[in-house]
Design an enzyme around this catalytic site. Structure first.
Site, PDB file in Angstrom:
ATOM      1  N   ARG A  69     -27.065   6.140 -20.640  1.00  0.00           N
ATOM      2  CA  ARG A  69     -27.876   5.672 -21.757  1.00  0.00           C
ATOM      3  C   ARG A  69     -28.807   6.783 -22.251  1.00  0.00           C
ATOM      4  O   ARG A  69     -29.092   6.882 -23.443  1.00  0.00           O
ATOM      5  CB  ARG A  69     -28.692   4.467 -21.281  1.00  0.00           C
ATOM      6  CG  ARG A  69     -29.722   3.983 -22.261  1.00  0.00           C
ATOM      7  CD  ARG A  69     -30.346   2.703 -21.739  1.00  0.00           C
ATOM      8  NE  ARG A  69     -31.292   2.175 -22.673  1.00  0.00           N
ATOM      9  CZ  ARG A  69     -32.598   2.396 -22.619  1.00  0.00           C
ATOM     10  NH1 ARG A  69     -33.105   3.147 -21.667  1.00  0.00           N
ATOM     11  NH2 ARG A  69     -33.407   1.865 -23.511  1.00  0.00           N
TER      12      ARG A  69
ATOM     13  N   GLU B 273     -23.543  -2.240 -16.791  1.00  0.00           N
ATOM     14  CA  GLU B 273     -24.393  -1.700 -15.724  1.00  0.00           C
ATOM     15  C   GLU B 273     -23.534  -1.191 -14.579  1.00  0.00           C
ATOM     16  O   GLU B 273     -22.640  -1.884 -14.087  1.00  0.00           O
ATOM     17  CB  GLU B 273     -25.312  -2.830 -15.234  1.00  0.00           C
ATOM     18  CG  GLU B 273     -26.545  -2.346 -14.528  1.00  0.00           C
ATOM     19  CD  GLU B 273     -27.698  -1.967 -15.457  1.00  0.00           C
ATOM     20  OE1 GLU B 273     -27.491  -1.862 -16.689  1.00  0.00           O
ATOM     21  OE2 GLU B 273     -28.805  -1.762 -14.943  1.00  0.00           O
TER      22      GLU B 273
ATOM     23  N   LYS C 191     -29.915 -10.018 -14.832  1.00  0.00           N
ATOM     24  CA  LYS C 191     -30.335  -8.656 -15.197  1.00  0.00           C
ATOM     25  C   LYS C 191     -30.021  -7.762 -14.003  1.00  0.00           C
ATOM     26  O   LYS C 191     -30.695  -7.818 -12.975  1.00  0.00           O
ATOM     27  CB  LYS C 191     -31.814  -8.596 -15.550  1.00  0.00           C
ATOM     28  CG  LYS C 191     -32.211  -7.222 -16.067  1.00  0.00           C
ATOM     29  CD  LYS C 191     -33.589  -7.240 -16.695  1.00  0.00           C
ATOM     30  CE  LYS C 191     -33.880  -5.948 -17.435  1.00  0.00           C
ATOM     31  NZ  LYS C 191     -34.000  -4.789 -16.564  1.00  0.00           N
TER      32      LYS C 191
ATOM     33  N   ASP D 182       0.834  -1.208   0.000  1.00  0.00           N
ATOM     34  CA  ASP D 182       0.000   0.000   0.000  1.00  0.00           C
ATOM     35  C   ASP D 182       0.868   1.257   0.000  1.00  0.00           C
ATOM     36  O   ASP D 182       0.585   2.234  -0.685  1.00  0.00           O
ATOM     37  CB  ASP D 182      -0.921   0.036   1.239  1.00  0.00           C
ATOM     38  CG  ASP D 182      -2.047  -0.982   1.107  1.00  0.00           C
ATOM     39  OD1 ASP D 182      -2.140  -1.637   0.048  1.00  0.00           O
ATOM     40  OD2 ASP D 182      -2.814  -1.110   2.085  1.00  0.00           O
TER      41      ASP D 182
HETATM   42  S1  IVH Z   1     -28.451  -6.017 -22.715  1.00  0.00           S
HETATM   43  C1  IVH Z   1     -29.995  -5.129 -26.451  1.00  0.00           C
HETATM   44  N1  IVH Z   1     -27.796  -7.282 -20.526  1.00  0.00           N
HETATM   45  O1  IVH Z   1     -31.609  -3.706 -18.763  1.00  0.00           O
HETATM   46  C2  IVH Z   1     -29.952  -5.407 -25.077  1.00  0.00           C
HETATM   47  N2  IVH Z   1     -29.069  -5.276 -20.314  1.00  0.00           N
HETATM   48  O2  IVH Z   1     -34.149  -3.127 -20.386  1.00  0.00           O
HETATM   49  C3  IVH Z   1     -29.672  -4.227 -24.259  1.00  0.00           C
HETATM   50  N3  IVH Z   1     -29.569  -4.649 -18.023  1.00  0.00           N
HETATM   51  O3  IVH Z   1     -30.944  -0.529 -20.008  1.00  0.00           O
HETATM   52  C4  IVH Z   1     -29.173  -4.451 -22.957  1.00  0.00           C
HETATM   53  N4  IVH Z   1     -28.534  -6.319 -17.047  1.00  0.00           N
HETATM   54  O4  IVH Z   1     -29.422  -1.317 -18.177  1.00  0.00           O
HETATM   55  C5  IVH Z   1     -28.443  -6.220 -21.047  1.00  0.00           C
HETATM   56  N5  IVH Z   1     -27.139  -8.511 -18.673  1.00  0.00           N
HETATM   57  C6  IVH Z   1     -27.756  -7.449 -19.196  1.00  0.00           C
HETATM   58  C7  IVH Z   1     -28.399  -6.480 -18.383  1.00  0.00           C
HETATM   59  C8  IVH Z   1     -29.053  -5.409 -19.009  1.00  0.00           C
HETATM   60  C9  IVH Z   1     -29.244  -5.211 -16.853  1.00  0.00           C
HETATM   61  C10 IVH Z   1     -30.390  -3.415 -18.160  1.00  0.00           C
HETATM   62  C11 IVH Z   1     -29.749  -2.367 -19.012  1.00  0.00           C
HETATM   63  C12 IVH Z   1     -30.790  -1.902 -19.984  1.00  0.00           C
HETATM   64  C13 IVH Z   1     -32.023  -2.571 -19.495  1.00  0.00           C
HETATM   65  C14 IVH Z   1     -32.827  -3.034 -20.690  1.00  0.00           C
END
Ligand code: IVH
Length: 325
Positions: free
Chosen positions: A136, A173, A115, A30
């Site tokens: 986004r 994310e 997700k 550190d």
């Molecule tokens: S893919 C074309 N993968 O969900 C696909 N999104 O409703 C676009 N999210 O705004 C996103 N985990 O913030 C993807 N493993 C994941 C995700 C993910 C969370 C969120 C993302 C996006 C929203 C889409």
């Protein structure tokens, strides 16, 4: 001379951070880390032109900005269609197969991912250096939050290794881990500061602060989940392989990311993640299935703002009991 030393210091400190987050030996104590960072800060203060976009001194944040610039996403940041039960996923898989049927494809492999319940952000790397970070926004235009995202320690300021496209946009994310959120909120409460209702709001609020020196104090984390625009190079033809490569270059990939086959595989994955959910230190609100082959994704296409090649199977809304005192 100073230029060479600044580069040595940057490379050494960035390599040590990557090793630290991979739980590998950093080669630095550190005290040594602090001394090298201090040396780089002094060099950059004397020669501001030596501060490159991947300098670890940027992790501490920058003086407040007047506002955020608008960023045009070269490729729209889409959202996901929802599935609420196993049958919805069976139908999703059937629709995907129907669109691929002319190619004689009858079984589809999917990338399966949690997700994450945070905030979608885009990271732009030019020649391996993080040059821009954006929210986004409405999917077409977001806000330039580069200074704030540079303070997130798990977001690499420079990619490790080699072979990345000259321009590489990574999407993922931004989250605040649950344990860190509890600790942070307790601290805020004790000092009469703002408390947040959940980790997602805390992450979103923290990354949109005009003073990135405050963002630097917030316990934010990040997982990459896809590749956006690329130029001057190539990426693998499978989404799952692209994620693995991002991981090799130092981007955090969620350990629950997996590959499954057909609707039955999706169902088994959902059950597995449901079982693991309570033990995770971050919030998830479902799982996502994405056609793994990128050429098949292109064939399946998209509608309005959501791809037809992906679906989010949401968890049932949590029933909460509130005790009125
Ligand atoms: S893919 C074309 N993968 O969900 C696909 N999104 O409703 C676009 N999210 O705004 C996103 N985990 O913030 C993807 N493993 C994941 C995700 C993910 C969370 C969120 C993302 C996006 C929203 C889409």
């Amino acid at each position: 001379m100073s230029e060479r030393r600044a580069r040595e210091l940057r490379e050494c400190l960035n390599a040590a951070s990557l090793a630290y987050y991979r739980a590998e030996p950093t080669g630095l104590t550190d005290g040594e880390w602090d001394a090298l960072l201090q040396e780089l800060m002094v060099l950059e203060a004397e020669h501001p032109e030596l501060q490159t976009p991947d300098s670890p001194t940027l992790r501490v944040g920058a003086p407040p900005a007047d506002g955020f610039d608008t960023v045009d996403h070269k490729q729209a940041m889409l959202s996901l269609a929802n599935a609420f039960n196993a049958q919805d996923v069976v139908e999703f898989d059937r629709r995907v197969r129907e669109r691929l049927a002319s190619q004689g494809i009858d079984t589809v492999s999917y990338a399966a991912e949690p997700k994450l319940d945070g905030l979608a952000v885009s990271l732009l790397y030019e020649h391996g250096q993080l040059v821009r970070g954006a929210t986004r926004g409405d999917g077409r235009q977001g806000e330039d939050i580069t200074a704030n995202l540079r303070t997130v320690k798990r977001i690499p300021l420079a990619l490790a290794g080699a072979g990345f496209p000259d321009t590489l946009e990574v999407r993922g994310e931004l989250i605040m881990p649950r344990s860190a959120f509890d600790h942070f909120n307790a601290e805020q409460l004790a000092k009469g500061g703002k408390v947040f209702v959940n980790p997602r709001n805390a992450a979103a609020g923290s990354v949109r602060l005009l003073d990135s020196r405050i963002t630097a104090q917030r316990p934010l984390d990040f997982f990459a989940y896809s590749v956006g625009h690329i130029d001057g190079g190539a990426m693998p033809g499978l989404h799952s392989e692209a994620l693995a490569l991002l991981g090799e270059w130092g981007l955090p990939i969620n350990p629950l990311c997996d590959k499954v086959t057909a609707a039955a595989g999706c169902d088994a994955y959902y059950a597995r993640v449901v079982a693991e959910r309570a033990a995770l230190d971050y919030d998830i609100d479902g799982v996502v299935f994405k056609v793994d082959r990128l050429d098949w994704q292109a064939r399946v296409g998209q509608v309005a703002r959501a791809p037809r090649w992906a679906v989010a199977r949401k968890f049932p809304a949590e029933e909460m009991t509130t005790e009125l005192l």
